[in-house]
Design a protein around this motif. Structure first.
Motif, PDB file in Angstrom:
ATOM      1  N   VAL A 198     -24.548  29.835  20.434  1.00  0.00           N
ATOM      2  CA  VAL A 198     -23.665  28.791  20.955  1.00  0.00           C
ATOM      3  C   VAL A 198     -22.255  29.322  21.200  1.00  0.00           C
ATOM      4  O   VAL A 198     -21.687  29.135  22.271  1.00  0.00           O
ATOM      5  CB  VAL A 198     -23.631  27.574  19.999  1.00  0.00           C
ATOM      6  CG1 VAL A 198     -22.642  26.534  20.487  1.00  0.00           C
ATOM      7  CG2 VAL A 198     -25.010  26.970  19.865  1.00  0.00           C
ATOM      8  N   VAL A 199     -21.694  30.024  20.228  1.00  0.00           N
ATOM      9  CA  VAL A 199     -20.304  30.463  20.322  1.00  0.00           C
ATOM     10  C   VAL A 199     -20.169  31.702  21.211  1.00  0.00           C
ATOM     11  O   VAL A 199     -19.118  31.921  21.803  1.00  0.00           O
ATOM     12  CB  VAL A 199     -19.729  30.709  18.910  1.00  0.00           C
ATOM     13  CG1 VAL A 199     -18.341  31.283  18.966  1.00  0.00           C
ATOM     14  CG2 VAL A 199     -19.725  29.413  18.129  1.00  0.00           C
ATOM     15  N   GLY A 200     -21.208  32.476  21.332  1.00  0.00           N
ATOM     16  CA  GLY A 200     -21.132  33.688  22.141  1.00  0.00           C
ATOM     17  C   GLY A 200     -21.244  33.449  23.641  1.00  0.00           C
ATOM     18  O   GLY A 200     -21.050  34.364  24.436  1.00  0.00           O
ATOM     19  N   TYR A 201     -21.539  32.237  24.057  1.00  0.00           N
ATOM     20  CA  TYR A 201     -21.726  31.916  25.475  1.00  0.00           C
ATOM     21  C   TYR A 201     -20.423  31.356  26.046  1.00  0.00           C
ATOM     22  O   TYR A 201     -19.928  30.343  25.573  1.00  0.00           O
ATOM     23  CB  TYR A 201     -22.845  30.877  25.606  1.00  0.00           C
ATOM     24  CG  TYR A 201     -23.350  30.673  26.999  1.00  0.00           C
ATOM     25  CD1 TYR A 201     -24.257  31.549  27.565  1.00  0.00           C
ATOM     26  CD2 TYR A 201     -22.929  29.589  27.754  1.00  0.00           C
ATOM     27  CE1 TYR A 201     -24.731  31.352  28.840  1.00  0.00           C
ATOM     28  CE2 TYR A 201     -23.393  29.393  29.035  1.00  0.00           C
ATOM     29  CZ  TYR A 201     -24.292  30.278  29.565  1.00  0.00           C
ATOM     30  OH  TYR A 201     -24.748  30.081  30.834  1.00  0.00           O
ATOM     31  N   PRO A 202     -19.821  32.000  27.043  1.00  0.00           N
ATOM     32  CA  PRO A 202     -18.541  31.525  27.588  1.00  0.00           C
ATOM     33  C   PRO A 202     -18.657  30.125  28.193  1.00  0.00           C
ATOM     34  O   PRO A 202     -19.678  29.755  28.742  1.00  0.00           O
ATOM     35  CB  PRO A 202     -18.195  32.531  28.682  1.00  0.00           C
ATOM     36  CG  PRO A 202     -19.193  33.601  28.618  1.00  0.00           C
ATOM     37  CD  PRO A 202     -20.304  33.180  27.728  1.00  0.00           C
ATOM     38  N   ILE A 203     -17.570  29.365  28.057  1.00  0.00           N
ATOM     39  CA  ILE A 203     -17.509  28.011  28.601  1.00  0.00           C
ATOM     40  C   ILE A 203     -16.563  28.041  29.792  1.00  0.00           C
ATOM     41  O   ILE A 203     -15.362  28.217  29.631  1.00  0.00           O
ATOM     42  CB  ILE A 203     -17.020  27.007  27.535  1.00  0.00           C
ATOM     43  CG1 ILE A 203     -17.963  27.042  26.333  1.00  0.00           C
ATOM     44  CG2 ILE A 203     -16.920  25.604  28.115  1.00  0.00           C
ATOM     45  CD1 ILE A 203     -17.477  26.244  25.146  1.00  0.00           C
ATOM     46  N   ARG A 204     -17.093  27.876  30.975  1.00  0.00           N
ATOM     47  CA  ARG A 204     -16.281  28.009  32.185  1.00  0.00           C
ATOM     48  C   ARG A 204     -15.841  26.670  32.767  1.00  0.00           C
ATOM     49  O   ARG A 204     -14.953  26.621  33.602  1.00  0.00           O
ATOM     50  CB  ARG A 204     -17.063  28.790  33.232  1.00  0.00           C
ATOM     51  CG  ARG A 204     -17.295  30.223  32.810  1.00  0.00           C
ATOM     52  CD  ARG A 204     -17.928  31.035  33.930  1.00  0.00           C
ATOM     53  NE  ARG A 204     -18.029  32.420  33.556  1.00  0.00           N
ATOM     54  CZ  ARG A 204     -19.094  32.966  32.997  1.00  0.00           C
ATOM     55  NH1 ARG A 204     -20.142  32.221  32.733  1.00  0.00           N
ATOM     56  NH2 ARG A 204     -19.117  34.232  32.679  1.00  0.00           N
ATOM     57  N   HIS A 205     -16.436  25.582  32.332  1.00  0.00           N
ATOM     58  CA  HIS A 205     -16.150  24.288  32.946  1.00  0.00           C
ATOM     59  C   HIS A 205     -15.023  23.530  32.253  1.00  0.00           C
ATOM     60  O   HIS A 205     -14.562  22.520  32.769  1.00  0.00           O
ATOM     61  CB  HIS A 205     -17.417  23.428  32.975  1.00  0.00           C
ATOM     62  CG  HIS A 205     -17.920  23.034  31.623  1.00  0.00           C
ATOM     63  ND1 HIS A 205     -18.685  23.880  30.859  1.00  0.00           N
ATOM     64  CD2 HIS A 205     -17.746  21.912  30.902  1.00  0.00           C
ATOM     65  CE1 HIS A 205     -18.968  23.283  29.717  1.00  0.00           C
ATOM     66  NE2 HIS A 205     -18.406  22.095  29.714  1.00  0.00           N
ATOM     67  N   ASP A 206     -14.572  23.989  31.076  1.00  0.00           N
ATOM     68  CA  ASP A 206     -13.540  23.273  30.331  1.00  0.00           C
ATOM     69  C   ASP A 206     -12.683  24.286  29.579  1.00  0.00           C
ATOM     70  O   ASP A 206     -13.150  24.945  28.645  1.00  0.00           O
ATOM     71  CB  ASP A 206     -14.203  22.297  29.349  1.00  0.00           C
ATOM     72  CG  ASP A 206     -13.220  21.354  28.692  1.00  0.00           C
ATOM     73  OD1 ASP A 206     -12.006  21.626  28.726  1.00  0.00           O
ATOM     74  OD2 ASP A 206     -13.676  20.341  28.131  1.00  0.00           O
ATOM     75  N   ALA A 207     -11.418  24.391  29.971  1.00  0.00           N
ATOM     76  CA  ALA A 207     -10.518  25.377  29.367  1.00  0.00           C
ATOM     77  C   ALA A 207     -10.266  25.069  27.891  1.00  0.00           C
ATOM     78  O   ALA A 207     -10.146  25.983  27.068  1.00  0.00           O
ATOM     79  CB  ALA A 207      -9.208  25.422  30.133  1.00  0.00           C
ATOM     80  N   TYR A 208     -10.167  23.791  27.535  1.00  0.00           N
ATOM     81  CA  TYR A 208      -9.934  23.436  26.136  1.00  0.00           C
ATOM     82  C   TYR A 208     -11.118  23.868  25.268  1.00  0.00           C
ATOM     83  O   TYR A 208     -10.927  24.459  24.194  1.00  0.00           O
ATOM     84  CB  TYR A 208      -9.704  21.930  25.989  1.00  0.00           C
ATOM     85  CG  TYR A 208      -9.604  21.514  24.546  1.00  0.00           C
ATOM     86  CD1 TYR A 208      -8.453  21.770  23.815  1.00  0.00           C
ATOM     87  CD2 TYR A 208     -10.667  20.891  23.914  1.00  0.00           C
ATOM     88  CE1 TYR A 208      -8.371  21.420  22.478  1.00  0.00           C
ATOM     89  CE2 TYR A 208     -10.595  20.533  22.584  1.00  0.00           C
ATOM     90  CZ  TYR A 208      -9.444  20.797  21.869  1.00  0.00           C
ATOM     91  OH  TYR A 208      -9.368  20.449  20.547  1.00  0.00           O
ATOM     92  N   LEU A 209     -12.341  23.576  25.714  1.00  0.00           N
ATOM     93  CA  LEU A 209     -13.519  23.983  24.942  1.00  0.00           C
ATOM     94  C   LEU A 209     -13.626  25.498  24.840  1.00  0.00           C
ATOM     95  O   LEU A 209     -14.076  26.024  23.816  1.00  0.00           O
ATOM     96  CB  LEU A 209     -14.793  23.417  25.571  1.00  0.00           C
ATOM     97  CG  LEU A 209     -15.095  21.954  25.310  1.00  0.00           C
ATOM     98  CD1 LEU A 209     -16.399  21.564  25.980  1.00  0.00           C
ATOM     99  CD2 LEU A 209     -15.142  21.658  23.841  1.00  0.00           C
ATOM    100  N   GLU A 210     -13.209  26.198  25.882  1.00  0.00           N
ATOM    101  CA  GLU A 210     -13.207  27.662  25.822  1.00  0.00           C
ATOM    102  C   GLU A 210     -12.235  28.138  24.753  1.00  0.00           C
ATOM    103  O   GLU A 210     -12.516  29.090  24.018  1.00  0.00           O
ATOM    104  CB  GLU A 210     -12.849  28.251  27.188  1.00  0.00           C
ATOM    105  CG  GLU A 210     -12.722  29.760  27.216  1.00  0.00           C
ATOM    106  CD  GLU A 210     -13.992  30.521  26.894  1.00  0.00           C
ATOM    107  OE1 GLU A 210     -13.881  31.733  26.622  1.00  0.00           O
ATOM    108  OE2 GLU A 210     -15.096  29.931  26.886  1.00  0.00           O
ATOM    109  N   GLY A 211     -11.091  27.472  24.626  1.00  0.00           N
ATOM    110  CA  GLY A 211     -10.143  27.815  23.568  1.00  0.00           C
ATOM    111  C   GLY A 211     -10.719  27.560  22.186  1.00  0.00           C
ATOM    112  O   GLY A 211     -10.525  28.356  21.260  1.00  0.00           O
ATOM    113  N   VAL A 212     -11.436  26.450  22.039  1.00  0.00           N
ATOM    114  CA  VAL A 212     -12.088  26.143  20.756  1.00  0.00           C
ATOM    115  C   VAL A 212     -13.144  27.193  20.453  1.00  0.00           C
ATOM    116  O   VAL A 212     -13.256  27.680  19.321  1.00  0.00           O
ATOM    117  CB  VAL A 212     -12.709  24.726  20.787  1.00  0.00           C
ATOM    118  CG1 VAL A 212     -13.600  24.481  19.587  1.00  0.00           C
ATOM    119  CG2 VAL A 212     -11.621  23.670  20.870  1.00  0.00           C
TER     120      VAL A 212
END
Length: 123
Positions: free
Chosen positions: A57-71
């Protein structure tokens, strides 16, 4: 000759149908949502999550939400600084006490933001 034509048409139909399905099908995508992170954080804090589940879960980049990527990056940093993979394999916690405290604060912040966003959607 009729048998040859029948086999040719059936083969053409099967190959053509397969190609059409492949061209119309989309690539499946995994989209990490805040609920996924909250659920994982809860499992880690309760000592139920494995290291592979964490990295999935944490190793997969989040590209659709900058806040979630920061988390996600904060959670990754917590694991790098306070992770205890050997203890987790023996049935212990995945994080040290300091790591669990930081993860609790991160979870609470994410939950508060999610509640605030849901409150805004109601109005």
């Amino acid at each position: 000759m009729a048998l040859y034509l029948l086999i040719f048409l059936v083969t053409l139909l099967v190959v053509g149908g397969s190609i059409a399905m492949l061209m119309l099908a989309r690539t499946p995508r995994y989209r990490t949502e805040p609920q996924h992170l909250l659920r994982l954080f809860e499992r880690v804090l309760n000592g139920q999550a494995s290291e592979s589940e964490w990295h999935t879960v944490v190793g997969y980049p989040i590209r659709h939400d900058a806040y979630l990527e920061g988390v996600r990056r904060s959670a990754q940093r917590i694991m790098e600084e306070h992770g205890r993979s050997l203890r987790s394999q023996q049935g212990g916690s995945l994080l040290s006490r300091t790591g669990r405290e930081e993860l609790t604060a991160l979870r609470d912040h994410l939950a508060a933001r999610l509640a605030l966003e849901e409150g805004r959607r109601e109005f």
